[in-house]
Design an enzyme around this catalytic site. Structure first.
Site, PDB file in Angstrom:
ATOM      1  N   GLU A  65       1.518 -62.347   8.517  1.00 53.36           N
ATOM      2  CA  GLU A  65       2.248 -61.070   8.515  1.00 53.36           C
ATOM      3  C   GLU A  65       3.691 -61.332   8.079  1.00 53.36           C
ATOM      4  OE1 GLU A  65       1.596 -57.627   9.078  1.00 53.36           O
ATOM      5  OE2 GLU A  65       3.689 -57.648   8.396  1.00 53.36           O
TER       6      GLU A  65
ATOM      7  N   THR B 100       1.885 -50.392  10.535  1.00 56.56           N
ATOM      8  CA  THR B 100       2.504 -49.072  10.405  1.00 56.56           C
ATOM      9  C   THR B 100       2.366 -48.265  11.695  1.00 56.56           C
ATOM     10  OG1 THR B 100       2.064 -49.039   8.049  1.00 56.56           O
ATOM     11  CG2 THR B 100       2.463 -46.917   9.088  1.00 56.56           C
ATOM     12  N   CYS B 101       1.172 -48.220  12.268  1.00 56.10           N
ATOM     13  CA  CYS B 101       0.941 -47.343  13.417  1.00 56.10           C
ATOM     14  C   CYS B 101       1.901 -47.646  14.563  1.00 56.10           C
ATOM     15  CB  CYS B 101      -0.504 -47.462  13.892  1.00 56.10           C
ATOM     16  SG  CYS B 101      -0.809 -46.487  15.364  1.00 56.10           S
TER      17      CYS B 101
ATOM     18  N   GLY C 275       2.856 -31.380   1.876  1.00 60.06           N
ATOM     19  CA  GLY C 275       2.280 -30.406   2.812  1.00 60.06           C
ATOM     20  C   GLY C 275       1.198 -31.030   3.662  1.00 60.06           C
TER      21      GLY C 275
ATOM     22  N   ALA D 188      -6.182 -35.217  14.309  1.00 61.24           N
ATOM     23  CA  ALA D 188      -5.149 -34.541  15.093  1.00 61.24           C
ATOM     24  C   ALA D 188      -3.855 -34.559  14.305  1.00 61.24           C
ATOM     25  CB  ALA D 188      -4.946 -35.269  16.418  1.00 61.24           C
TER      26      ALA D 188
ATOM     27  N   HIS E 192     -11.553 -23.702  35.098  1.00 65.80           N
ATOM     28  CA  HIS E 192     -10.627 -22.572  35.059  1.00 65.80           C
ATOM     29  C   HIS E 192      -9.406 -22.845  35.922  1.00 65.80           C
ATOM     30  CE1 HIS E 192      -9.562 -18.442  34.286  1.00 65.80           C
ATOM     31  NE2 HIS E 192      -9.302 -18.288  35.569  1.00 65.80           N
TER      32      HIS E 192
HETATM   33  P1  NDP Z   1      -1.118 -36.476   2.948  1.00 67.50           P
HETATM   34  O1  NDP Z   1      -2.135 -36.915   1.986  1.00 67.50           O
HETATM   35  O2  NDP Z   1      -1.538 -35.940   4.269  1.00 67.50           O
HETATM   36  O3  NDP Z   1      -0.198 -35.379   2.265  1.00 67.50           O
HETATM   37  C1  NDP Z   1       0.470 -35.643   1.082  1.00 67.50           C
HETATM   38  C2  NDP Z   1       1.090 -34.355   0.615  1.00 67.50           C
HETATM   39  O4  NDP Z   1       1.924 -34.623  -0.486  1.00 67.50           O
HETATM   40  C3  NDP Z   1       0.053 -33.341   0.163  1.00 67.50           C
HETATM   41  O5  NDP Z   1       0.462 -32.079   0.607  1.00 67.50           O
HETATM   42  C4  NDP Z   1       0.095 -33.454  -1.347  1.00 67.50           C
HETATM   43  O6  NDP Z   1      -0.197 -32.249  -1.993  1.00 67.50           O
HETATM   44  C5  NDP Z   1       1.548 -33.795  -1.587  1.00 67.50           C
HETATM   45  N1  NDP Z   1       1.771 -34.572  -2.794  1.00 67.50           N
HETATM   46  C6  NDP Z   1       1.102 -35.664  -3.215  1.00 67.50           C
HETATM   47  N2  NDP Z   1       1.607 -36.115  -4.370  1.00 67.50           N
HETATM   48  C7  NDP Z   1       2.625 -35.286  -4.703  1.00 67.50           C
HETATM   49  C8  NDP Z   1       3.522 -35.234  -5.792  1.00 67.50           C
HETATM   50  N3  NDP Z   1       3.475 -36.123  -6.779  1.00 67.50           N
HETATM   51  N4  NDP Z   1       4.437 -34.244  -5.803  1.00 67.50           N
HETATM   52  C9  NDP Z   1       4.489 -33.323  -4.809  1.00 67.50           C
HETATM   53  N5  NDP Z   1       3.655 -33.326  -3.747  1.00 67.50           N
HETATM   54  C10 NDP Z   1       2.739 -34.311  -3.692  1.00 67.50           C
HETATM   55  O7  NDP Z   1      -0.127 -37.722   3.100  1.00 67.50           O
HETATM   56  P2  NDP Z   1       1.031 -38.036   4.134  1.00 67.50           P
HETATM   57  O8  NDP Z   1       2.055 -38.769   3.352  1.00 67.50           O
HETATM   58  O9  NDP Z   1       1.429 -36.832   4.899  1.00 67.50           O
HETATM   59  O10 NDP Z   1       0.319 -39.028   5.132  1.00 67.50           O
HETATM   60  C11 NDP Z   1      -0.339 -40.189   4.631  1.00 67.50           C
HETATM   61  C12 NDP Z   1      -1.596 -40.462   5.403  1.00 67.50           C
HETATM   62  O11 NDP Z   1      -1.237 -40.930   6.680  1.00 67.50           O
HETATM   63  C13 NDP Z   1      -2.430 -39.210   5.636  1.00 67.50           C
HETATM   64  O12 NDP Z   1      -3.420 -39.097   4.671  1.00 67.50           O
HETATM   65  C14 NDP Z   1      -3.018 -39.411   6.989  1.00 67.50           C
HETATM   66  O13 NDP Z   1      -4.330 -39.871   6.859  1.00 67.50           O
HETATM   67  C15 NDP Z   1      -2.151 -40.465   7.644  1.00 67.50           C
HETATM   68  N6  NDP Z   1      -1.429 -39.881   8.765  1.00 67.50           N
HETATM   69  C16 NDP Z   1      -2.147 -39.438   9.838  1.00 67.50           C
HETATM   70  C17 NDP Z   1      -1.500 -38.873  10.902  1.00 67.50           C
HETATM   71  C18 NDP Z   1      -2.302 -38.384  12.063  1.00 67.50           C
HETATM   72  O14 NDP Z   1      -3.468 -38.760  12.180  1.00 67.50           O
HETATM   73  N7  NDP Z   1      -1.756 -37.543  12.922  1.00 67.50           N
HETATM   74  C19 NDP Z   1      -0.053 -38.725  10.958  1.00 67.50           C
HETATM   75  C20 NDP Z   1       0.604 -39.194   9.757  1.00 67.50           C
HETATM   76  C21 NDP Z   1      -0.079 -39.750   8.722  1.00 67.50           C
HETATM   77  P3  NDP Z   1      -1.714 -31.721  -2.164  1.00 67.50           P
HETATM   78  O15 NDP Z   1      -2.101 -31.108  -0.858  1.00 67.50           O
HETATM   79  O16 NDP Z   1      -1.606 -30.712  -3.251  1.00 67.50           O
HETATM   80  O17 NDP Z   1      -2.523 -32.896  -2.524  1.00 67.50           O
END
Ligand code: NDP
Length: 470
Positions: free
Chosen positions: A45, A52-53, A187, A352, A446
């Site tokens: 490492e 990350t987590c 988003g 979640a 309840h």
């Molecule tokens: P996500 O895949 O959840 O979201 C990425 C977002 O960025 C989407 O809305 C996507 O749009 C947008 N996007 C991607 N590329 C571009 C671009 N070039 N320009 C503009 N917008 C863009 O990724 P995150 O970064 O939020 O998280 C990464 C991963 O980490 C997730 O997939 C998830 O699995 C994990 N994670 C899980 C959590 C949990 O379990 N609670 C918490 C945090 C992270 P579009 O929708 O159009 O594709």
């Protein structure tokens, strides 16, 4: 001959049954279980043990989410008779306490590896052959019966002018001070969770998203309810817009949006997905097949195109979720060192999102379920009890989707307090293919919110031949 000392100099063997690259959730679990099976294990490492987590993801994020939720609690406290005065928040205290907890967890991870005899090597590894790994700092060459790549992923940043002025979730955990305002692009999970955190801590927060509604792929009612909840907390959401460029203007970063508007923000954060960490690992040179986005292509046993090289977690293209990486790491160790071939079932994964309101979901969305035959949909929206004494008007949403006429439960979706905890439990009967009658057999507890899932009487509406009917 690991861990022996000769004349004060640590003498180590360079030959292992397993060399794991990356001490995150997947790598640590694989190393620990393989070592428990008696394998000679090294885990390499370059940063901190925990990945990350633990270090800059789920764990510190949830601590920050807890911190942000006090805003709501202070708001409703007077309705329960509490006078909390004027609450104030100190970011430095939160960061310092979070760092203390992360250090404690990291130490626990280290102990968990060392106890069964895994050797932790603080270095950067390159794969030099199907059974060999070179360490960059020490120059040491390791040989391994099996190599496991568990290097995770890193934030993807769109290639736009001024991108170096933005932060990602990595930096968000160590900001020296909170900005007065923040723009978050994306988003998905990270965007809505950090929008929750920043807005709850008093930062003027805006999300800019290229799509028409946050959390693409989630059930529509979750998406709609989440947006309404975030907006009720003061988060501004800009849809169908991209960030085209960033430039420094005094202490602020000015953002040029695709709709022609320029606006300054105290900070800009990209939450635009995460890319697998495979570059510079030497994988292609030894014949490991990568997918288009750089992820390692693996089979159901996490084996790559080179039989002695495996990969688990975010570096593969399955689900970028900690519990999945852990499950894959464990299954790998069982398969290769426990004589128990185990493939991970990725077909039913609960998710979640620790936003405010919280999102919990398992199974098919209403839209997807309606393409799988006739379905019944049960939905309820109500004011969570904790808000009933106050003027807070937030609604909770619970949705149960079954095959027609009380058949198998296909999806459960919850928006509101405790959503993640509820969905964790709902995932168990769903994995057992429970029906509506199985849910109904449970005596309602309840007063809880979860009781709604076992007391639905009539469907709110149904889909027959793909058509929604009242
Ligand atoms: P996500 O895949 O959840 O979201 C990425 C977002 O960025 C989407 O809305 C996507 O749009 C947008 N996007 C991607 N590329 C571009 C671009 N070039 N320009 C503009 N917008 C863009 O990724 P995150 O970064 O939020 O998280 C990464 C991963 O980490 C997730 O997939 C998830 O699995 C994990 N994670 C899980 C959590 C949990 O379990 N609670 C918490 C945090 C992270 P579009 O929708 O159009 O594709």
């Amino acid at each position: 001959m690991r861990g022996l000392y000769a004349s004060g100099v640590r003498f180590v063997s360079d030959s292992f049954d397993l060399v794991v690259i990356g001490a995150g959730s997947g790598g640590v679990r694989a190393a620990r279980i393989a070592a428990t099976y008696g394998a000679r294990v090294a885990i390499v490492e370059e940063y901190r043990v925990g990945g990350t987590c633990v270090i800059r993801g789920c764990v510190p994020k949830k601590l920050f989410v807890y911190a942000s939720r006090y805003k709501d609690l202070f708001e409703i406290a007077p309705s329960f008779g509490w006078d909390v005065g004027t609450p104030s928040f100190d970011w430095a205290t939160l960061v310092a306490n979070k760092d203390k907890e992360i250090a404690r967890l990291e130490a626990a991870y280290v102990a968990g590896l060392e106890k069964p005899g895994a050797e932790i090597i603080r270095d950067r590894a390159t794969v030099t052959g199907p059974h060999s790994v070179k360490l960059q700092k020490s120059g040491r060459e390791l040989t391994a019966g099996t190599i496991l790549v568990a290097t995770g992923a890193h934030p993807f940043i769109p290639d736009i002018p001024g991108k170096e002025l933005a932060i990602t979730s990595n930096e968000a955990f160590h900001l020296e001070q909170l900005p007065h305002s923040i723009l978050i692009e994306g988003g998905g999970f990270i965007s809505v969770e950090f929008a929750t955190i920043f807005s709850g801590l008093g930062v003027n927060t805006t999300i800019v998203y290229r799509g028409d509604k946050l959390l693409r792929g989630f059930d529509e009612d979750l998406r709609t309810g989440l947006e309404a909840g975030l907006e009720a907390r003061g988060v501004k959401i800009i849809h169908q817009t991209n960030v085209l460029g960033l430039r420094q203007t005094g202490d602020d970063v000015t953002v040029s949006f695709s709709d022609g508007i320029d606006a300054p923000f105290g900070a800009v954060m990209f939450a635009t997905g995460r890319s697998p960490n495979t570059s510079g690992l030497g994988l292609e040179a030894v014949g490991v097949e990568l997918e288009e986005d750089g992820a390692i292509a693996v089979d159901e046993y996490s084996q790559s195109s080179v039989p002695s090289i495996y990969a688990v977690g975010d570096v593969t293209n399955r689900a970028q979720l900690t519990p999945i990486a852990i499950r894959e790491g464990h299954a790998f160790a069982d398969t290769v060192f426990g004589d128990r071939p185990t493939a991970v079932d990725h077909s039913l994964i609960g998710e979640a999102v620790f936003s405010e309101p919280e999102v919990g979901t398992v199974g098919l969305s209403e839209h997807d379920a309606a393409t799988h035959g006739d379905i019944d949909v049960y939905v309820t929206r109500f004011r969570p009890m904790i808000n009933t004494l106050s003027l807070k008007s937030d609604r909770m949403m619970m949705k149960l989707i079954t095959r027609a006429d009380g058949g198998e439960v296909l999806g459960v979706h919850v928006l509101g307090p405790g959503a993640a905890e509820i969905i964790q439990m709902a995932a168990i009967p769903m994995g057992m293919k429970a029906t509506k009658a199985d849910f109904d057999r449970a005596i309602a507890m309840h007063p809880t919110a979860a009781e709604e899932l076992v007391t639905f009487k009539k469907p709110s509406y149904v889909y027959r031949a793909g058509v929604k009917q009242p």
